[in-house]
Scaffold this motif. Sequence first.
Motif, PDB file in Angstrom:
ATOM      1  N   THR A 337       3.942  10.862  -4.789  1.00  0.00           N
ATOM      2  CA  THR A 337       3.829  10.168  -3.516  1.00  0.00           C
ATOM      3  C   THR A 337       2.396  10.259  -3.006  1.00  0.00           C
ATOM      4  N   LEU A 338       1.824   9.124  -2.650  1.00  0.00           N
ATOM      5  CA  LEU A 338       0.463   9.094  -2.121  1.00  0.00           C
ATOM      6  C   LEU A 338       0.464   9.669  -0.701  1.00  0.00           C
ATOM      7  N   ASP A 339      -0.143  10.824  -0.542  1.00  0.00           N
ATOM      8  CA  ASP A 339      -0.193  11.461   0.775  1.00  0.00           C
ATOM      9  C   ASP A 339      -1.182  10.744   1.678  1.00  0.00           C
ATOM     10  N   TRP A 340      -2.373  10.522   1.159  1.00  0.00           N
ATOM     11  CA  TRP A 340      -3.407   9.830   1.923  1.00  0.00           C
ATOM     12  C   TRP A 340      -4.444   9.251   0.974  1.00  0.00           C
ATOM     13  N   ILE A 341      -5.181   8.264   1.466  1.00  0.00           N
ATOM     14  CA  ILE A 341      -6.286   7.683   0.719  1.00  0.00           C
ATOM     15  C   ILE A 341      -7.327   7.221   1.739  1.00  0.00           C
ATOM     16  N   GLY A 342      -8.601   7.482   1.451  1.00  0.00           N
ATOM     17  CA  GLY A 342      -9.634   7.125   2.417  1.00  0.00           C
ATOM     18  C   GLY A 342     -11.022   7.151   1.812  1.00  0.00           C
ATOM     19  N   VAL A 360      -3.056   0.114  -1.820  1.00  0.00           N
ATOM     20  CA  VAL A 360      -1.886   0.909  -1.430  1.00  0.00           C
ATOM     21  C   VAL A 360      -2.120   1.607  -0.099  1.00  0.00           C
ATOM     22  N   LYS A 361      -1.027   2.013   0.529  1.00  0.00           N
ATOM     23  CA  LYS A 361      -1.076   2.743   1.790  1.00  0.00           C
ATOM     24  C   LYS A 361      -0.403   4.101   1.619  1.00  0.00           C
ATOM     25  N   PRO A 362      -0.718   5.057   2.496  1.00  0.00           N
ATOM     26  CA  PRO A 362      -0.091   6.384   2.415  1.00  0.00           C
ATOM     27  C   PRO A 362       1.438   6.289   2.402  1.00  0.00           C
ATOM     28  N   LYS A 363       2.036   7.232   1.690  1.00  0.00           N
ATOM     29  CA  LYS A 363       3.494   7.360   1.502  1.00  0.00           C
ATOM     30  C   LYS A 363       4.041   6.384   0.458  1.00  0.00           C
ATOM     31  N   ARG A 395     -21.590   6.119  -6.969  1.00  0.00           N
ATOM     32  CA  ARG A 395     -21.745   6.682  -5.627  1.00  0.00           C
ATOM     33  C   ARG A 395     -20.622   6.200  -4.710  1.00  0.00           C
ATOM     34  N   ALA A 396     -20.282   4.922  -4.807  1.00  0.00           N
ATOM     35  CA  ALA A 396     -19.222   4.368  -3.966  1.00  0.00           C
ATOM     36  C   ALA A 396     -17.857   4.963  -4.324  1.00  0.00           C
ATOM     37  N   VAL A 397     -17.570   5.025  -5.617  1.00  0.00           N
ATOM     38  CA  VAL A 397     -16.279   5.561  -6.053  1.00  0.00           C
ATOM     39  C   VAL A 397     -16.145   7.028  -5.665  1.00  0.00           C
ATOM     40  N   ASP A 398     -17.241   7.772  -5.742  1.00  0.00           N
ATOM     41  CA  ASP A 398     -17.212   9.192  -5.350  1.00  0.00           C
ATOM     42  C   ASP A 398     -16.939   9.365  -3.859  1.00  0.00           C
ATOM     43  N   SER A 399     -17.149   8.309  -3.070  1.00  0.00           N
ATOM     44  CA  SER A 399     -16.886   8.377  -1.635  1.00  0.00           C
ATOM     45  C   SER A 399     -15.408   8.213  -1.294  1.00  0.00           C
ATOM     46  N   ILE A 400     -14.643   7.716  -2.268  1.00  0.00           N
ATOM     47  CA  ILE A 400     -13.211   7.457  -2.046  1.00  0.00           C
ATOM     48  C   ILE A 400     -12.395   8.599  -2.628  1.00  0.00           C
ATOM     49  N   ASP A 401     -11.421   9.040  -1.883  1.00  0.00           N
ATOM     50  CA  ASP A 401     -10.577  10.144  -2.357  1.00  0.00           C
ATOM     51  C   ASP A 401      -9.143   9.897  -1.924  1.00  0.00           C
ATOM     52  N   TRP A 402      -8.235  10.542  -2.629  1.00  0.00           N
ATOM     53  CA  TRP A 402      -6.821  10.433  -2.281  1.00  0.00           C
ATOM     54  C   TRP A 402      -6.089  11.672  -2.745  1.00  0.00           C
ATOM     55  N   SER A 403      -4.875  11.835  -2.255  1.00  0.00           N
ATOM     56  CA  SER A 403      -4.033  12.976  -2.649  1.00  0.00           C
ATOM     57  C   SER A 403      -2.656  12.461  -3.015  1.00  0.00           C
ATOM     58  N   ILE A 404      -2.160  12.925  -4.174  1.00  0.00           N
ATOM     59  CA  ILE A 404      -0.823  12.546  -4.642  1.00  0.00           C
ATOM     60  C   ILE A 404      -0.004  13.809  -4.874  1.00  0.00           C
TER      61      ILE A 404
END
Length: 412
Positions: A337-342, A360-363, A395-404
Amino acid sequence: MTRRAFILVEGHPRGNGLRYVQGAKRLGLHPITLSADPTQYDYLGEERSEAIHVDTENLDALIRECCQLRATYDIAGITGFTDVDETTYATIGKLCRHFDLPGPNPASIERCCDKFAQRQLLEEGGVPIPAYRLAANATDVESSAAEIGLPVIVKPAVGSGSMGVRLCRNADELAEHTIYLLGGKHVWRSSPKILVEEFAQGPYYCAEIMGNEVIGISTADLGRPPHFVFRQFTFPALLTNDEHERIVDVSLSCLRALDLGWGPTNIEFRWTKRGPVVIEVNPRLGGAPDPQLIQLAYGVDLITEHVKLAIGEECDLRRCHSQTAAARYLVPDRDGTLDWIGGDSRAAAVPGVAEVKLYVKPKTPIIRKGDYRDWIGHVVAASPSLARTEAILQRAVDSIDWSITPFSTLRE
């Protein structure tokens, strides 16, 4: 004076629809989207663009709707987003024929949709392709693989988006994937037919064509086998003049063999010991963000030019500039489950980044399938050099993170 409408038959929700709406407006047309579910296209509200609910798999329903629209509008042209589903594009061709409007040859499109029929026509036309066999059951798959020799590619003869495509390196993988395809897990839109192919090994290239002109050739990085999930597309591919000419020559041979040549075509290759070998001919525009990459790399707006073609105007495919443009896809490394992405706003602020899009969106449950549905977003960048574009993307991709959170953890 009757308003000129441009009819768009729906494609993929993540696709090129917004750019087609904008392209039609730039040409002074009133875009109308026909869709089985208009609510899935967020941009329609933002663009204040008209949409009509209709069964887009039913040709008669589409004809009836267009006939009703002709009471109010002058229908200047009809096309679709043409991102993933070639069968929809064949329907569009029939719709164009019915209303005597410019469009693709539906018979040619339908022949391409059946990858076995496509392979036969390419072979007859002398186009270099992998060895292949058609299979209807597990016994056929096994004997076909034995004749060709492992490893082999096993995939549905009708399908798109790499769905159901797998590299089978041994007997166990072959049996496993055959059971997957024939055991009810894979959704077939027609009677099950399996294509077993030689695994053509080598760098991947893709030619984007409008009419009979090759506009650009990209290269791509893919994820680890046995699946074929694209990680990055880059325009232009680094090719010698000879390599470029050979890909162009084979591309034009494909068009002749398949009776294509109107509108967009997308041809996938592997560069093997034999040179360029055709993996697949897609009788449509490449999926998003390919047209954006071409515009960034060469200054050619393929979508607007496609709209021009569909309303009977002349295309302008002249290149305006030369840059390196690339798209990096965001692909999760686990199910759950995707907890968050930002971080998308930070990524978009990196100089040289043209677009950041999260799908995608969280949850949201994340269940990897080994095809394009695994993507959760992309970043597009462009600059005068490959090294600079790669650095911007990273650099851009390294700025994006998410938790599953893995499903197993949630159940404990």
